[in-house]
Scaffold this motif. Structure first.
Motif, PDB file in Angstrom:
ATOM      1  N   LEU A  15       0.840  -1.193   0.000  1.00  0.00           N
ATOM      2  CA  LEU A  15       0.000   0.000   0.000  1.00  0.00           C
ATOM      3  C   LEU A  15       0.872   1.240   0.000  1.00  0.00           C
ATOM      4  O   LEU A  15       1.744   1.387   0.847  1.00  0.00           O
ATOM      5  CB  LEU A  15      -0.873   0.048   1.262  1.00  0.00           C
ATOM      6  N   GLY A  16       0.630   2.098  -0.952  1.00  0.00           N
ATOM      7  CA  GLY A  16       1.314   3.381  -0.958  1.00  0.00           C
ATOM      8  C   GLY A  16       0.548   4.357  -0.082  1.00  0.00           C
ATOM      9  O   GLY A  16      -0.336   3.978   0.685  1.00  0.00           O
ATOM     10  N   GLY A  17       0.877   5.609  -0.207  1.00  0.00           N
ATOM     11  CA  GLY A  17       0.172   6.639   0.547  1.00  0.00           C
ATOM     12  C   GLY A  17      -1.010   7.182  -0.244  1.00  0.00           C
ATOM     13  O   GLY A  17      -1.344   6.682  -1.323  1.00  0.00           O
ATOM     14  N   ALA A  24       4.099   2.405  -6.331  1.00  0.00           N
ATOM     15  CA  ALA A  24       4.155   3.644  -5.554  1.00  0.00           C
ATOM     16  C   ALA A  24       5.508   3.886  -4.903  1.00  0.00           C
ATOM     17  O   ALA A  24       5.894   5.030  -4.688  1.00  0.00           O
ATOM     18  CB  ALA A  24       3.075   3.630  -4.482  1.00  0.00           C
ATOM     19  N   LEU A  25       6.209   2.829  -4.593  1.00  0.00           N
ATOM     20  CA  LEU A  25       7.474   2.962  -3.880  1.00  0.00           C
ATOM     21  C   LEU A  25       8.644   2.775  -4.844  1.00  0.00           C
ATOM     22  O   LEU A  25       8.558   1.966  -5.770  1.00  0.00           O
ATOM     23  CB  LEU A  25       7.546   1.920  -2.763  1.00  0.00           C
ATOM     24  N   PRO A  26       9.741   3.483  -4.645  1.00  0.00           N
ATOM     25  CA  PRO A  26      10.851   3.388  -5.593  1.00  0.00           C
ATOM     26  C   PRO A  26      11.462   1.992  -5.682  1.00  0.00           C
ATOM     27  O   PRO A  26      12.082   1.653  -6.671  1.00  0.00           O
ATOM     28  CB  PRO A  26      11.871   4.409  -5.072  1.00  0.00           C
ATOM     29  N   TYR A  27      11.260   1.180  -4.676  1.00  0.00           N
ATOM     30  CA  TYR A  27      11.839  -0.166  -4.652  1.00  0.00           C
ATOM     31  C   TYR A  27      10.804  -1.255  -4.926  1.00  0.00           C
ATOM     32  O   TYR A  27      11.093  -2.443  -4.753  1.00  0.00           O
ATOM     33  CB  TYR A  27      12.513  -0.426  -3.302  1.00  0.00           C
ATOM     34  N   THR A  28       9.616  -0.901  -5.388  1.00  0.00           N
ATOM     35  CA  THR A  28       8.547  -1.880  -5.595  1.00  0.00           C
ATOM     36  C   THR A  28       8.959  -2.997  -6.547  1.00  0.00           C
ATOM     37  O   THR A  28       8.749  -4.174  -6.257  1.00  0.00           O
ATOM     38  CB  THR A  28       7.270  -1.200  -6.115  1.00  0.00           C
ATOM     39  N   THR A  29       9.521  -2.645  -7.687  1.00  0.00           N
ATOM     40  CA  THR A  29       9.876  -3.661  -8.688  1.00  0.00           C
ATOM     41  C   THR A  29      10.882  -4.654  -8.131  1.00  0.00           C
ATOM     42  O   THR A  29      10.700  -5.872  -8.243  1.00  0.00           O
ATOM     43  CB  THR A  29      10.424  -2.992  -9.963  1.00  0.00           C
ATOM     44  N   GLU A  30      11.937  -4.159  -7.500  1.00  0.00           N
ATOM     45  CA  GLU A  30      12.949  -5.058  -6.934  1.00  0.00           C
ATOM     46  C   GLU A  30      12.372  -5.908  -5.810  1.00  0.00           C
ATOM     47  O   GLU A  30      12.646  -7.112  -5.720  1.00  0.00           O
ATOM     48  CB  GLU A  30      14.144  -4.260  -6.418  1.00  0.00           C
ATOM     49  N   LEU A  31      11.556  -5.310  -4.962  1.00  0.00           N
ATOM     50  CA  LEU A  31      10.930  -6.056  -3.868  1.00  0.00           C
ATOM     51  C   LEU A  31      10.052  -7.173  -4.426  1.00  0.00           C
ATOM     52  O   LEU A  31      10.113  -8.314  -3.955  1.00  0.00           O
ATOM     53  CB  LEU A  31      10.106  -5.113  -2.985  1.00  0.00           C
TER      54      LEU A  31
END
Length: 84
Positions: A15-17, A24-31
């Motif tokens: 969940l982003g903000g 939404a988060l800069p590390y979403t793809t890697e995560l």
């Protein structure tokens, strides 16, 4: 949006903000890539206040959407653990 191995029974909800949506988060793809290799599925819900919906939806609406999402995920998990 859901991604990951189809047979995976472990799920992470990202969940982003407010106003955020997919990635939404800069590390979403890697995560997501790392979670997928460990057998986790990743769900990124689009809520009423996501993106341009901010100001037209409400936090109560978002909470209701999340409640439906968690109910759906729980039901799917139960079906995988004990098929009908």
């Amino acid at each position: 949006f859901e991604s990951g191995p189809p047979e995976g029974s472990k799920v992470v909800v990202l969940l982003g903000g407010l106003t955020d949506g997919l990635l939404a988060l800069p590390y979403t793809t890697e995560l997501c890539e790392r979670l997928h290799t460990e057998g986790w599925r990743v769900v990124q819900p689009l809520l009423q206040t996501s993106h341009q919906g901010y100001g037209t939806g409400s936090l109560a609406g978002d909470a209701a959407d999340l409640d439906k999402l968690f109910s759906c995920l729980a039901r799917r998990l139960r079906e995988r653990v004990s098929p009908p």
